[in-house]
Write a protein that holds these residues in place. Structure first.
Motif, PDB file in Angstrom:
ATOM      1  N   UNK A  61     -46.522  22.627   1.311  1.00  0.00           N
ATOM      2  CA  UNK A  61     -46.795  23.725   2.355  1.00  0.00           C
ATOM      3  C   UNK A  61     -46.026  24.780   1.853  1.00  0.00           C
ATOM      4  N   UNK A  62     -45.569  25.251   0.674  1.00  0.00           N
ATOM      5  CA  UNK A  62     -45.216  26.442   0.294  1.00  0.00           C
ATOM      6  C   UNK A  62     -43.836  26.612  -0.092  1.00  0.00           C
ATOM      7  N   UNK A  63     -42.919  25.486   0.414  1.00  0.00           N
ATOM      8  CA  UNK A  63     -41.575  25.406   0.194  1.00  0.00           C
ATOM      9  C   UNK A  63     -41.032  23.981   0.635  1.00  0.00           C
ATOM     10  N   UNK A  64     -39.826  23.563  -0.076  1.00  0.00           N
ATOM     11  CA  UNK A  64     -39.163  22.395   0.193  1.00  0.00           C
ATOM     12  C   UNK A  64     -38.146  22.875   1.122  1.00  0.00           C
ATOM     13  N   UNK A  65     -37.989  22.564   2.301  1.00  0.00           N
ATOM     14  CA  UNK A  65     -36.515  22.944   3.108  1.00  0.00           C
ATOM     15  C   UNK A  65     -36.131  21.778   3.519  1.00  0.00           C
ATOM     16  N   UNK A  83     -30.810  19.763  -9.263  1.00  0.00           N
ATOM     17  CA  UNK A  83     -31.574  20.861  -8.948  1.00  0.00           C
ATOM     18  C   UNK A  83     -31.266  21.988  -9.980  1.00  0.00           C
ATOM     19  N   UNK A  84     -30.094  22.102 -10.612  1.00  0.00           N
ATOM     20  CA  UNK A  84     -29.803  23.123 -11.243  1.00  0.00           C
ATOM     21  C   UNK A  84     -30.375  22.786 -12.901  1.00  0.00           C
ATOM     22  N   UNK A  85     -30.775  21.521 -12.960  1.00  0.00           N
ATOM     23  CA  UNK A  85     -31.363  21.288 -14.178  1.00  0.00           C
ATOM     24  C   UNK A  85     -32.642  20.877 -14.310  1.00  0.00           C
ATOM     25  N   UNK A  86     -33.663  21.174 -13.044  1.00  0.00           N
ATOM     26  CA  UNK A  86     -34.945  20.907 -13.082  1.00  0.00           C
ATOM     27  C   UNK A  86     -35.755  22.357 -13.646  1.00  0.00           C
ATOM     28  N   UNK A  87     -35.186  23.385 -13.641  1.00  0.00           N
ATOM     29  CA  UNK A  87     -35.849  24.485 -14.269  1.00  0.00           C
ATOM     30  C   UNK A  87     -36.351  25.290 -12.880  1.00  0.00           C
ATOM     31  N   UNK A  88     -36.243  24.842 -11.740  1.00  0.00           N
ATOM     32  CA  UNK A  88     -36.870  25.501 -10.453  1.00  0.00           C
ATOM     33  C   UNK A  88     -35.597  26.609 -10.401  1.00  0.00           C
ATOM     34  N   UNK A  89     -36.251  27.684  -9.529  1.00  0.00           N
ATOM     35  CA  UNK A  89     -35.417  28.846  -9.023  1.00  0.00           C
ATOM     36  C   UNK A  89     -35.131  28.596  -7.788  1.00  0.00           C
ATOM     37  N   UNK A  90     -33.893  28.150  -7.163  1.00  0.00           N
ATOM     38  CA  UNK A  90     -33.440  27.617  -6.042  1.00  0.00           C
ATOM     39  C   UNK A  90     -33.185  28.890  -5.309  1.00  0.00           C
ATOM     40  N   UNK A  91     -33.731  29.174  -4.029  1.00  0.00           N
ATOM     41  CA  UNK A  91     -33.730  30.146  -3.136  1.00  0.00           C
ATOM     42  C   UNK A  91     -32.159  30.150  -2.262  1.00  0.00           C
ATOM     43  N   UNK A 141     -43.253  30.071  -4.457  1.00  0.00           N
ATOM     44  CA  UNK A 141     -43.418  31.440  -4.794  1.00  0.00           C
ATOM     45  C   UNK A 141     -42.671  31.817  -5.951  1.00  0.00           C
ATOM     46  N   UNK A 142     -41.351  31.209  -5.951  1.00  0.00           N
ATOM     47  CA  UNK A 142     -40.326  31.723  -6.857  1.00  0.00           C
ATOM     48  C   UNK A 142     -40.415  30.914  -8.213  1.00  0.00           C
ATOM     49  N   UNK A 143     -41.539  29.970  -8.524  1.00  0.00           N
ATOM     50  CA  UNK A 143     -41.796  29.243  -9.456  1.00  0.00           C
ATOM     51  C   UNK A 143     -42.688  29.572 -10.610  1.00  0.00           C
ATOM     52  N   UNK A 165     -44.855  25.667  -7.970  1.00  0.00           N
ATOM     53  CA  UNK A 165     -44.664  24.484  -7.098  1.00  0.00           C
ATOM     54  C   UNK A 165     -43.177  23.993  -7.430  1.00  0.00           C
ATOM     55  N   UNK A 166     -42.514  23.754  -6.350  1.00  0.00           N
ATOM     56  CA  UNK A 166     -41.130  23.292  -6.495  1.00  0.00           C
ATOM     57  C   UNK A 166     -41.021  21.814  -6.955  1.00  0.00           C
TER      58      UNK A 166
END
Length: 212
Positions: free
Chosen positions: A40-44, A75-83, A96-98, A102-103
């Motif tokens: 739904x847009x982000x993982x909170x 998380x810092x090794x997945x390639x995702x940009x973490x908000x 939206x940051x990826x 999708x995260x």
């Protein structure tokens, strides 16, 4: 679990050993939490959300946070940009940051100080897999697990490190600088970090949740 001793953290551990734990940033870990997914847009995985869903399961003031995807990759090794990823808000990854749009789906856990931890802790045997004859003394949890199958629990709460000589000296009283000193990673003393250019020889043990 084999090799563990039952001790009361508040009654049976001598005071010098408690000093070791209070000096280590990471103390004990909560369970893993996965309350959301990125559909739904982000993982909170925020503290506000988690405290509602898991009342009493997270200490009032966490001192650390760890986040991995569901495959266990940090998380810092997945390639995702973490908000967001901190002990005040918790963890947020926004689609939206990826670049992919999708995260990953993440889980989180928090570390707490001893007053919040369980009343009892079970200690492993002492381990001394290395000596400082080369680059340093590497008593890493990964290597110790590989060399001592089923002797260390999955998520250690505490680490204790002392010199191997007799009488032993707690690691934090030696004056040496440690590259790694954590119950989730083990202990590493590097020669290059010491003014003397040599480390003492250490042994370590881990404090785990007691299982009966």
């Amino acid at each position: 679990m084999t090799g563990f001793l039952f001790l009361s953290l508040t009654e049976s551990l001598p005071e010098p050993e408690l000093d070791v734990y209070s000096s280590v940033p990471i103390q004990c870990w909560t369970q893993w939490f996965n309350s959301d997914n990125p559909t739904r847009g982000e993982d909170q995985e925020t503290l506000a959300r988690l405290r509602i869903q898991y009342p009493g399961k997270i200490c009032p003031i966490p001192v650390g946070i760890e986040a991995t995807n569901l495959f266990g990759i940090p998380a810092d090794q997945t390639g995702d940009t973490i908000f967001q990823s901190d002990t005040t808000t918790g963890f947020i990854c926004r689609n939206g940051d990826q670049i992919s749009g999708e995260c990953n789906d993440y889980r989180v856990r928090f570390s707490c100080t001893p007053p919040y931890c369980a009343d009892t802790v079970c200690w492993t045997q002492w381990f001394d897999r290395d000596n400082p004859s080369r680059t340093g003394d590497w008593e890493t949890l990964q290597s110790l697990r590989r060399e001592n199958l089923d002797k260390i629990c999955e998520d250690p709460w505490y680490i204790e490190a002392v010199t191997v000589d007799s009488p032993s000296t707690p690691a934090i009283q030696t004056g040496e600088n440690f590259y790694v000193f954590s119950p989730t990673q083990g202990l590493v003393c590097r020669q290059e970090d010491q003014s003397s250019k040599t480390c003492l020889d250490y042994k370590v043990r881990f404090g785990c949740p007691c299982t009966r």
